[in-house]
Design a protein around this motif. Structure first.
Motif, short mmCIF file in Angstrom:
data_model
loop_
_atom_site.label_atom_id
_atom_site.label_comp_id
_atom_site.label_asym_id
_atom_site.label_seq_id
_atom_site.Cartn_x
_atom_site.Cartn_y
_atom_site.Cartn_z
N GLU A 51 0.85 -1.18 0.00
CA GLU A 51 0.00 0.00 0.00
C GLU A 51 0.89 1.24 0.00
O GLU A 51 1.83 1.34 0.78
CB GLU A 51 -0.91 0.01 1.23
N ARG A 52 0.60 2.17 -0.90
CA ARG A 52 1.43 3.36 -1.04
C ARG A 52 0.56 4.61 -1.07
O ARG A 52 -0.63 4.54 -1.38
CB ARG A 52 2.28 3.29 -2.31
N GLN A 53 1.17 5.76 -0.77
CA GLN A 53 0.48 7.03 -0.79
C GLN A 53 1.02 7.87 -1.96
O GLN A 53 2.25 7.99 -2.12
CB GLN A 53 0.69 7.80 0.52
N TYR A 54 0.11 8.42 -2.75
CA TYR A 54 0.51 9.25 -3.89
C TYR A 54 -0.30 10.55 -3.87
O TYR A 54 -1.51 10.54 -3.66
CB TYR A 54 0.26 8.51 -5.21
N SER A 55 0.40 11.65 -4.13
CA SER A 55 -0.25 12.95 -4.17
C SER A 55 -1.14 13.05 -5.40
O SER A 55 -0.78 12.61 -6.49
CB SER A 55 0.80 14.06 -4.22
N LEU A 56 -2.30 13.67 -5.23
CA LEU A 56 -3.17 13.96 -6.36
C LEU A 56 -2.60 15.17 -7.10
O LEU A 56 -2.33 16.21 -6.49
CB LEU A 56 -4.59 14.23 -5.89
N CYS A 57 -2.39 15.03 -8.40
CA CYS A 57 -1.71 16.09 -9.14
C CYS A 57 -2.48 16.51 -10.38
O CYS A 57 -1.91 17.11 -11.31
CB CYS A 57 -0.29 15.66 -9.52
N GLY A 58 -3.77 16.21 -10.41
CA GLY A 58 -4.60 16.60 -11.55
C GLY A 58 -5.39 17.86 -11.26
O GLY A 58 -4.94 18.76 -10.54
N ASP A 59 -6.58 17.92 -11.80
CA ASP A 59 -7.46 19.08 -11.68
C ASP A 59 -8.52 18.81 -10.60
O ASP A 59 -9.36 17.93 -10.77
CB ASP A 59 -8.14 19.33 -13.03
N PRO A 60 -8.51 19.55 -9.48
CA PRO A 60 -9.50 19.31 -8.43
C PRO A 60 -10.94 19.51 -8.87
O PRO A 60 -11.85 18.99 -8.23
CB PRO A 60 -9.11 20.34 -7.35
N THR A 61 -11.15 20.26 -9.94
CA THR A 61 -12.52 20.49 -10.40
C THR A 61 -13.06 19.33 -11.25
O THR A 61 -14.26 19.28 -11.53
CB THR A 61 -12.62 21.79 -11.22
N ASP A 62 -12.19 18.40 -11.64
CA ASP A 62 -12.62 17.23 -12.41
C ASP A 62 -13.06 16.15 -11.44
O ASP A 62 -12.23 15.46 -10.85
CB ASP A 62 -11.49 16.73 -13.31
N ARG A 63 -14.37 15.98 -11.28
CA ARG A 63 -14.91 15.04 -10.30
C ARG A 63 -14.90 13.60 -10.80
O ARG A 63 -15.31 12.69 -10.07
CB ARG A 63 -16.33 15.44 -9.92
N HIS A 64 -14.44 13.36 -12.01
CA HIS A 64 -14.48 12.00 -12.56
C HIS A 64 -13.10 11.39 -12.77
O HIS A 64 -13.01 10.27 -13.29
CB HIS A 64 -15.25 12.00 -13.89
N ALA A 65 -12.04 12.10 -12.40
CA ALA A 65 -10.70 11.56 -12.62
C ALA A 65 -9.75 12.01 -11.52
O ALA A 65 -9.79 13.18 -11.10
CB ALA A 65 -10.16 11.98 -13.98
N TRP A 66 -8.94 11.10 -11.06
CA TRP A 66 -7.83 11.41 -10.15
C TRP A 66 -6.53 11.06 -10.86
O TRP A 66 -6.40 9.96 -11.41
CB TRP A 66 -7.94 10.58 -8.87
N ARG A 67 -5.58 11.98 -10.86
CA ARG A 67 -4.29 11.70 -11.45
C ARG A 67 -3.21 11.63 -10.38
O ARG A 67 -3.17 12.47 -9.48
CB ARG A 67 -3.91 12.79 -12.48
N VAL A 68 -2.37 10.62 -10.47
CA VAL A 68 -1.20 10.50 -9.62
C VAL A 68 0.01 10.25 -10.51
O VAL A 68 -0.13 9.90 -11.69
CB VAL A 68 -1.34 9.34 -8.59
N ALA A 69 1.19 10.44 -9.97
CA ALA A 69 2.42 10.18 -10.71
C ALA A 69 3.36 9.39 -9.81
O ALA A 69 3.50 9.70 -8.62
CB ALA A 69 3.07 11.48 -11.17
#
Length: 323
Positions: A51-69
């Motif tokens: 289990e790992r933790q990744y910062s969300l780095c996309g657009d907070p206003t997009d309620r249908h997608a989460w981006r991590v790197a």
């Protein structure tokens, strides 16, 4: 607090830089994902014990997608190798969150400092600062230009972003940026431990509360030294009362609060066991925690209202926890 937990699908994966893989996650049924703010991260369950933790780095206003790197770490513990080598588009992962211990506070001016993969939580902060009309600059360093993620996205900000690949310009020039405290300015920094240590050293003369950092690895410390105010307690035995479950437990000198609580059969969320992810943060109802984490800021430590039970202990003989 009940956290959102769901199985999400990898909708897209692409290289954001050499060794950095960006993943876009969506709900398989197209459902909306929870609201999040810049600085937030999610727990990603990659497999049993992974289990790992990744910062969300996309657009907070997009309620249908989460981006991590995810940075490929050859000497890591297996998480990045799994993501880069086995987690294909269309694959599913269980996620939990979001949590935010690195929230962007309102300010008329910001100085952002990022090193390597530390750009990930900073990226949505830039958009938020821009939307708020704040003045800001970003100093972003990495080993090489090709290893620095999301540089194409950063081009839209022009000369407010200063890229400083180490092989071209050496170490980041923190003295010119931070040597003189600046009024009404907050400093946000994320990256490898030595960078954060250097930034903390230079911001020691800044007003209290000016600096905010997020660490991916535990803060280096001497044995027996905590991260709270004053001297840390020695590793001695103490009592912990679990208010909701009615247990009174003895925490041995060589055992963590987390392990003691779990041994008593009390379920508690945890992940890193190093005091960096914030998963096991627990409300303190009475007693004084000996903070040894790398998550809480000075104000939160002084308040003593929560603690990270995987690493932190007790100043005194007794703690009462909301468990």
């Amino acid at each position: 607090m009940t956290l959102y937990e769901a199985e999400l699908v990898v909708d897209r994966r692409h290289l954001a830089a050499d060794g950095v893989l960006a993943l876009t996650l969506r709900h398989p049924l197209g459902e909306e994902l929870p609201v999040w703010e810049p600085g937030a991260h999610i727990d990603v369950v990659l497999g049993p014990g992974l289990e790992r933790q990744y910062s969300l780095c996309g657009d907070p206003t997009d309620r249908h997608a989460w981006r991590v790197a995810v940075l490929r770490e050859p000497d890591g513990r297996g998480g990045s190798a799994y993501v880069h080598g086995q987690l294909a588009a269309g694959g599913k992962v269980r996620v939990r969150g979001p949590r935010n211990h690195f929230a962007l506070r309102p300010s008329p001016r910001y100085l952002f400092v990022a090193g390597g993969i530390g750009i990930t939580p900073i990226l949505p902060m830039l958009a938020a600062a821009e939307a708020a009309g704040a003045r800001w600059t970003l100093l972003y360093g990495g080993r090489t230009r090709d290893s620095m993620a999301f540089t194409e996205e950063l081009k839209r900000y022009g000369d407010r972003v200063r890229l400083a690949p180490q092989d071209e310009s050496g170490l980041l020039d923190l003295d010119s940026l931070l040597a003189t405290p600046q009024p009404d300015t907050l400093v946000y920094c994320c990256g490898p431990g030595p960078l954060l240590d250097a930034v903390e050293e230079r911001c020691a003369r800044w007003p209290a509360g000016s600096l905010h950092v997020e660490r991916f690895q535990p803060r280096a410390k001497e044995a027996g030294k905590g991260q709270g105010e004053g001297e840390a307690a020695a590793d001695t035995e103490f009592e912990v009362v679990l208010e909701r479950s009615g247990h009174t437990l003895t925490v041995p000198a060589d055992v963590s609060v987390l392990d003691t609580v779990r041994a008593a059969g009390v379920e508690v969320l945890f992940s890193c066991t190093e005091g960096t992810c914030g998963t096991c943060e627990t409300d303190v109802l009475d007693g004084t925690p000996d903070h040894r984490d790398s998550v809480l800021d000075d104000e939160e430590r002084q308040a003593g209202e929560t603690m990270l039970i995987c690493v932190s202990r007790c100043h005194g003989k007794r703690l009462v926890l909301d468990l």
